[in-house]
Design an enzyme around this catalytic site. Structure first.
Site, PDB file in Angstrom:
ATOM      1  N   ASP A  50     -37.629  10.247  27.669  1.00 51.08           N
ATOM      2  CA  ASP A  50     -38.496   9.488  28.579  1.00 51.08           C
ATOM      3  C   ASP A  50     -38.635   8.028  28.135  1.00 51.08           C
ATOM      4  O   ASP A  50     -38.563   7.723  26.951  1.00 51.08           O
ATOM      5  CB  ASP A  50     -39.878  10.165  28.600  1.00 51.08           C
TER       6      ASP A  50
HETATM    7  C1  LIG Z   1     -24.984  11.205  28.125  1.00 48.80           C
HETATM    8  C2  LIG Z   1     -25.959  11.488  29.203  1.00 48.80           C
HETATM    9  C3  LIG Z   1     -26.057  12.843  29.733  1.00 48.80           C
HETATM   10  C4  LIG Z   1     -26.708  10.485  29.652  1.00 48.80           C
HETATM   11  C5  LIG Z   1     -27.946  10.601  30.371  1.00 48.80           C
HETATM   12  C6  LIG Z   1     -28.471   9.257  30.736  1.00 48.80           C
HETATM   13  C7  LIG Z   1     -29.953   9.263  30.649  1.00 48.80           C
HETATM   14  C8  LIG Z   1     -30.590   8.595  29.493  1.00 48.80           C
HETATM   15  C9  LIG Z   1     -30.660   9.860  31.616  1.00 48.80           C
HETATM   16  C10 LIG Z   1     -32.129   9.931  31.618  1.00 48.80           C
HETATM   17  C11 LIG Z   1     -32.640  10.022  33.029  1.00 48.80           C
HETATM   18  C12 LIG Z   1     -34.091   9.996  33.169  1.00 48.80           C
HETATM   19  C13 LIG Z   1     -34.596  10.240  34.526  1.00 48.80           C
HETATM   20  C14 LIG Z   1     -34.915   9.711  32.132  1.00 48.80           C
HETATM   21  C15 LIG Z   1     -36.382   9.539  32.185  1.00 48.80           C
HETATM   22  O1  LIG Z   1     -36.713   8.171  31.939  1.00 48.80           O
HETATM   23  P1  LIG Z   1     -37.332   7.321  33.107  1.00 48.80           P
HETATM   24  O2  LIG Z   1     -36.213   6.803  33.963  1.00 48.80           O
HETATM   25  O3  LIG Z   1     -38.310   8.199  33.847  1.00 48.80           O
HETATM   26  O4  LIG Z   1     -38.044   6.142  32.421  1.00 48.80           O
HETATM   27  P2  LIG Z   1     -39.627   5.800  32.488  1.00 48.80           P
HETATM   28  O5  LIG Z   1     -40.328   6.929  31.793  1.00 48.80           O
HETATM   29  O6  LIG Z   1     -39.734   4.513  31.738  1.00 48.80           O
HETATM   30  O7  LIG Z   1     -39.991   5.655  33.928  1.00 48.80           O
END
Ligand SMILES: CC(C)=CCC/C(C)=C/CC/C(C)=C/COP(=O)(O)OP(=O)(O)O
Length: 287
Positions: A50
């Site tokens: 996150d």
């Molecule tokens: C190698 C591989 C499988 C890569 C995955 C890429 C990756 C890091 C995906 C995470 C996606 C996601 C929705 C994360 C939550 O952070 P958020 O977008 O909700 O951020 P926030 O909490 O700041 O809103």
């Protein structure tokens, strides 16, 4: 273009990953891990990654850069876990609820996922990693689904570390899927037996567990959530009944080796509780 991408728009992994394995930082890390291995090492670490968008916002970076940096942080973590002797890593990469986000953002994350499949294919060859995708893969594009299945097939015989990527995943969907599959199986068996006699039609826990997306790996010993939250957000609810929860204030792209060391030390501190859970700890003799 994000600072993590080169002129052709590709994630600049070569340099970054190259630096991980050489020089004094790598030596220091290995020394630190040697000391850490004097205590119990968790067998399975799961992560809720996150804080990617917050990272980009705080650093005044372009949208999407946070997720790029998050993908790189996961590759780094894999190498650290491999060096430390952790056998299973599970990452919550995209939940079914995340499909409700702005379509442009969803598309960018899906493109990044596709790119990550290729990076992981290379990494899996170097470290003999097995990659497993867990979730309702039917909700992904045909191309991504095909690439994910190919990576799973190509790495199926690798055994140093199993990376499970939970994509298009929620645990309630996983449980529903497992119950549906168990019912189908029981109906099939009952259909084969004319009078239904001698047939075990009752659905047991083992029937459901057998059909879970996560059935190929043991339950996690630790779930780490970055970004300062304590929620499980529908991640591994079934599998987390006895696991240690760790909430780290740092946002996911900034999660580094010292955070991992801290989490493992905290886990070791609670070892007496975990020791009661048979087989939860890697046998250090083999690790
Ligand atoms: C190698 C591989 C499988 C890569 C995955 C890429 C990756 C890091 C995906 C995470 C996606 C996601 C929705 C994360 C939550 O952070 P958020 O977008 O909700 O951020 P926030 O909490 O700041 O809103």
């Amino acid at each position: 273009m994000s600072f993590l991408r080169n002129k052709t728009g590709m994630l600049i992994n070569e340099d970054v990953l190259g630096r991980l394995f050489s020089g004094w930082t790598s030596m220091l890390r290995k020394c630190m891990f040697r000391v850490l291995r004097a205590g119990p090492i968790p067998r399975h670490v799961a992560i809720i990654m996150d804080g990617n968008r917050r990272y980009a916002k705080r650093k005044r970076l372009q949208e999407g850069t946070g997720h790029d940096a998050g993908a790189m942080a996961l590759l780094y973590l894999l190498v650290y876990c491999y060096e430390l002797g952790i056998k299973y890593v599970t990452a919550y990469a995209f939940s079914i609820d995340n499909f409700k986000r702005n379509p442009e953002e969803v598309q960018k994350i899906m493109d990044l996922m596709m790119e990550s499949v290729f990076l992981l294919a290379r990494l899996s060859k170097i470290y003999s990693l097995r990659v497993h995708f867990a979730g309702n893969l039917q909700l992904l594009s045909a191309d991504l689904r095909k690439a994910a299945k190919k990576l799973m097939e190509n790495t199926a015989d690798n055994s140093n570390l199993v990376l499970t990527i939970c994509v298009s995943y929620t645990c309630s969907d996983e449980i529903l899927h497992a119950i549906e599959e168990s019912c189908k199986e029981k109906t099939k068996i009952a259909g084969r037996d004319d009078r239904g006699q001698g047939t075990d039609r009752v659905i047991k826990l083992v029937d459901i567990e057998k059909h879970m997306y996560m059935a190929v790996v043991p339950d996690p010993d630790i779930i780490i959530r970055t970004g300062g939250e304590w929620r499980l957000s529908n991640f591994l609810l079934w599998q987390s009944c006895c696991c240690h929860l760790s909430s780290i204030f740092t946002v996911w792209p900034e999660f580094g080796v010292l955070h991992l060391v801290w989490v493992v030390l905290d886990f070791q501190h609670k070892y007496t509780y975990f020791a009661r859970k048979k087989n939860a700890i890697v046998d250090l003799g083999n690790g």
